[in-house]
Design a protein around this motif. Structure first.
Motif, PDB file in Angstrom:
ATOM      1  N   ALA A  73       0.850  -1.184   0.000  1.00  0.00           N
ATOM      2  CA  ALA A  73       0.000   0.000   0.000  1.00  0.00           C
ATOM      3  C   ALA A  73       0.890   1.241   0.000  1.00  0.00           C
ATOM      4  O   ALA A  73       2.089   1.154   0.250  1.00  0.00           O
ATOM      5  N   TYR A  74       0.284   2.371  -0.328  1.00  0.00           N
ATOM      6  CA  TYR A  74       1.031   3.626  -0.276  1.00  0.00           C
ATOM      7  C   TYR A  74       0.102   4.740   0.185  1.00  0.00           C
ATOM      8  O   TYR A  74      -1.128   4.609   0.139  1.00  0.00           O
ATOM      9  N   GLU A  75       0.726   5.835   0.613  1.00  0.00           N
ATOM     10  CA  GLU A  75       0.003   7.056   0.949  1.00  0.00           C
ATOM     11  C   GLU A  75       0.829   8.221   0.425  1.00  0.00           C
ATOM     12  O   GLU A  75       2.015   8.330   0.729  1.00  0.00           O
ATOM     13  N   MET A  76       0.183   9.066  -0.382  1.00  0.00           N
ATOM     14  CA  MET A  76       0.878  10.230  -0.943  1.00  0.00           C
ATOM     15  C   MET A  76       0.173  11.487  -0.459  1.00  0.00           C
ATOM     16  O   MET A  76      -1.034  11.638  -0.636  1.00  0.00           O
ATOM     17  N   THR A  77       0.946  12.374   0.170  1.00  0.00           N
ATOM     18  CA  THR A  77       0.435  13.672   0.608  1.00  0.00           C
ATOM     19  C   THR A  77       1.035  14.729  -0.307  1.00  0.00           C
ATOM     20  O   THR A  77       2.255  14.757  -0.504  1.00  0.00           O
ATOM     21  N   ARG A  78       0.154  15.556  -0.861  1.00  0.00           N
ATOM     22  CA  ARG A  78       0.605  16.636  -1.752  1.00  0.00           C
ATOM     23  C   ARG A  78       0.143  17.971  -1.180  1.00  0.00           C
ATOM     24  O   ARG A  78      -1.003  18.117  -0.777  1.00  0.00           O
ATOM     25  N   THR A  79       1.059  18.935  -1.181  1.00  0.00           N
ATOM     26  CA  THR A  79       0.749  20.298  -0.773  1.00  0.00           C
ATOM     27  C   THR A  79       1.065  21.200  -1.955  1.00  0.00           C
ATOM     28  O   THR A  79       2.206  21.239  -2.422  1.00  0.00           O
ATOM     29  N   PHE A  80       0.046  21.895  -2.437  1.00  0.00           N
ATOM     30  CA  PHE A  80       0.227  22.784  -3.584  1.00  0.00           C
ATOM     31  C   PHE A  80       0.728  24.123  -3.079  1.00  0.00           C
ATOM     32  O   PHE A  80       0.030  24.845  -2.374  1.00  0.00           O
ATOM     33  N   VAL A  81       1.958  24.459  -3.436  1.00  0.00           N
ATOM     34  CA  VAL A  81       2.632  25.646  -2.934  1.00  0.00           C
ATOM     35  C   VAL A  81       2.296  26.837  -3.835  1.00  0.00           C
ATOM     36  O   VAL A  81       2.445  26.759  -5.050  1.00  0.00           O
ATOM     37  N   GLY A  82       1.832  27.935  -3.203  1.00  0.00           N
ATOM     38  CA  GLY A  82       1.589  29.172  -3.946  1.00  0.00           C
ATOM     39  C   GLY A  82       0.340  29.154  -4.800  1.00  0.00           C
ATOM     40  O   GLY A  82       0.246  29.921  -5.750  1.00  0.00           O
ATOM     41  N   ASP A  83      -0.636  28.303  -4.491  1.00  0.00           N
ATOM     42  CA  ASP A  83      -1.893  28.272  -5.239  1.00  0.00           C
ATOM     43  C   ASP A  83      -3.035  28.573  -4.277  1.00  0.00           C
ATOM     44  O   ASP A  83      -3.568  27.673  -3.635  1.00  0.00           O
ATOM     45  N   PRO A  84      -3.408  29.857  -4.165  1.00  0.00           N
ATOM     46  CA  PRO A  84      -4.441  30.231  -3.204  1.00  0.00           C
ATOM     47  C   PRO A  84      -5.822  29.678  -3.557  1.00  0.00           C
ATOM     48  O   PRO A  84      -6.684  29.567  -2.708  1.00  0.00           O
ATOM     49  N   GLY A  85      -6.037  29.282  -4.806  1.00  0.00           N
ATOM     50  CA  GLY A  85      -7.349  28.797  -5.238  1.00  0.00           C
ATOM     51  C   GLY A  85      -7.610  27.334  -4.934  1.00  0.00           C
ATOM     52  O   GLY A  85      -8.705  26.845  -5.155  1.00  0.00           O
ATOM     53  N   SER A  86      -6.632  26.602  -4.439  1.00  0.00           N
ATOM     54  CA  SER A  86      -6.845  25.177  -4.190  1.00  0.00           C
ATOM     55  C   SER A  86      -6.775  24.881  -2.700  1.00  0.00           C
ATOM     56  O   SER A  86      -6.224  25.643  -1.928  1.00  0.00           O
ATOM     57  N   SER A  87      -7.381  23.747  -2.334  1.00  0.00           N
ATOM     58  CA  SER A  87      -7.164  23.295  -0.960  1.00  0.00           C
ATOM     59  C   SER A  87      -5.728  22.816  -0.921  1.00  0.00           C
ATOM     60  O   SER A  87      -5.285  22.065  -1.787  1.00  0.00           O
ATOM     61  N   ASN A  88      -4.981  23.265   0.045  1.00  0.00           N
ATOM     62  CA  ASN A  88      -3.541  23.062   0.034  1.00  0.00           C
ATOM     63  C   ASN A  88      -3.096  21.614   0.078  1.00  0.00           C
ATOM     64  O   ASN A  88      -2.143  21.249  -0.576  1.00  0.00           O
ATOM     65  N   ASN A  89      -3.759  20.765   0.861  1.00  0.00           N
ATOM     66  CA  ASN A  89      -3.298  19.392   1.031  1.00  0.00           C
ATOM     67  C   ASN A  89      -4.264  18.392   0.411  1.00  0.00           C
ATOM     68  O   ASN A  89      -5.471  18.540   0.536  1.00  0.00           O
ATOM     69  N   THR A  90      -3.710  17.396  -0.241  1.00  0.00           N
ATOM     70  CA  THR A  90      -4.489  16.237  -0.665  1.00  0.00           C
ATOM     71  C   THR A  90      -3.760  14.996  -0.186  1.00  0.00           C
ATOM     72  O   THR A  90      -2.530  14.955  -0.175  1.00  0.00           O
ATOM     73  N   ILE A  91      -4.527  14.010   0.220  1.00  0.00           N
ATOM     74  CA  ILE A  91      -3.956  12.731   0.631  1.00  0.00           C
ATOM     75  C   ILE A  91      -4.574  11.664  -0.243  1.00  0.00           C
ATOM     76  O   ILE A  91      -5.791  11.568  -0.360  1.00  0.00           O
ATOM     77  N   GLU A  92      -3.713  10.911  -0.872  1.00  0.00           N
ATOM     78  CA  GLU A  92      -4.157   9.833  -1.759  1.00  0.00           C
ATOM     79  C   GLU A  92      -3.620   8.517  -1.209  1.00  0.00           C
ATOM     80  O   GLU A  92      -2.458   8.432  -0.829  1.00  0.00           O
ATOM     81  N   LYS A  93      -4.486   7.522  -1.161  1.00  0.00           N
ATOM     82  CA  LYS A  93      -4.075   6.192  -0.709  1.00  0.00           C
ATOM     83  C   LYS A  93      -4.396   5.196  -1.802  1.00  0.00           C
ATOM     84  O   LYS A  93      -5.299   5.413  -2.613  1.00  0.00           O
ATOM     85  N   GLY A  94      -3.643   4.109  -1.807  1.00  0.00           N
ATOM     86  CA  GLY A  94      -3.906   3.088  -2.806  1.00  0.00           C
ATOM     87  C   GLY A  94      -2.990   1.896  -2.641  1.00  0.00           C
ATOM     88  O   GLY A  94      -2.277   1.751  -1.647  1.00  0.00           O
ATOM     89  N   ARG A  95      -3.015   1.044  -3.643  1.00  0.00           N
ATOM     90  CA  ARG A  95      -2.189  -0.158  -3.683  1.00  0.00           C
ATOM     91  C   ARG A  95      -1.001   0.099  -4.597  1.00  0.00           C
ATOM     92  O   ARG A  95      -1.092   0.847  -5.554  1.00  0.00           O
ATOM     93  N   LEU A  96       0.103  -0.547  -4.290  1.00  0.00           N
ATOM     94  CA  LEU A  96       1.257  -0.420  -5.165  1.00  0.00           C
ATOM     95  C   LEU A  96       1.680  -1.789  -5.658  1.00  0.00           C
ATOM     96  O   LEU A  96       1.492  -2.796  -4.988  1.00  0.00           O
TER      97      LEU A  96
END
Length: 156
Positions: A73-96
């Motif tokens: 399994a995996y977990e990926m956390t993404r933070t969009f830097v300098g984009d005020p129009g988006s929610s800053n953090n996304t967390i994606e989980k899945g199988r690898l």
């Protein structure tokens, strides 16, 4: 006498097949690639974590942390830097899925990330020349040829 000869032949062939089966089992164990020895975090064993900032088309970059778990399994956390129009953090989980070899590098490790929410798969590779670096691939499983950074570094 024929019974003794046939018994000898059967015994010889059966021992050859057992040796082949043992050799195949050993080969399979060699080909299975363990990421690293797992560290316990919560309920899952994190084998390794990679992080870095990947390119973004309409923001300054995507701060990315990818945790690869020992249970495929995996977990990926993404933070969009300098984009005020988006929610800053996304967390994606899945199988690898982990495969051996990439191009001419037979000892490379190819990671195929399959998100739980049915998004497109993502592909990463660790080349045998540097196992501290996870390289993002395009959808054709090719290294992205760019001046921008598509590499995540192993963190402890």
């Amino acid at each position: 006498m024929k019974i003794i000869i046939y018994s000898f032949i059967a015994l010889t062939f059966s021992s050859c097949f057992k040796k082949n089966a043992d050799a195949n089992n050993n080969l399979s164990n060699v080909q299975k690639h363990e990421i690293l020895s797992p560290k316990k975090i919560g309920d899952s064993a994190v084998a390794v974590t990679f992080s870095g900032v990947l390119p973004c088309a309409d923001c300054e970059g995507i701060k990315t942390e990818l945790k690869l778990f020992g249970d495929e399994a995996y977990e990926m956390t993404r933070t969009f830097v300098g984009d005020p129009g988006s929610s800053n953090n996304t967390i994606e989980k899945g199988r690898l899925t982990l495969e051996r070899g990439f191009g001419k590098d037979n000892d490379a490790s190819l990671y195929i990330l399959n998100p739980n929410d049915s998004k497109n798969k993502e592909y990463y590779v660790i080349l045998s020349s540097n196992n501290n670096e996870l390289i993002k691939l395009d959808e054709d499983l090719k290294i992205i040829n760019s001046s921008q950074n598509y590499k995540l570094q192993k963190t402890e």
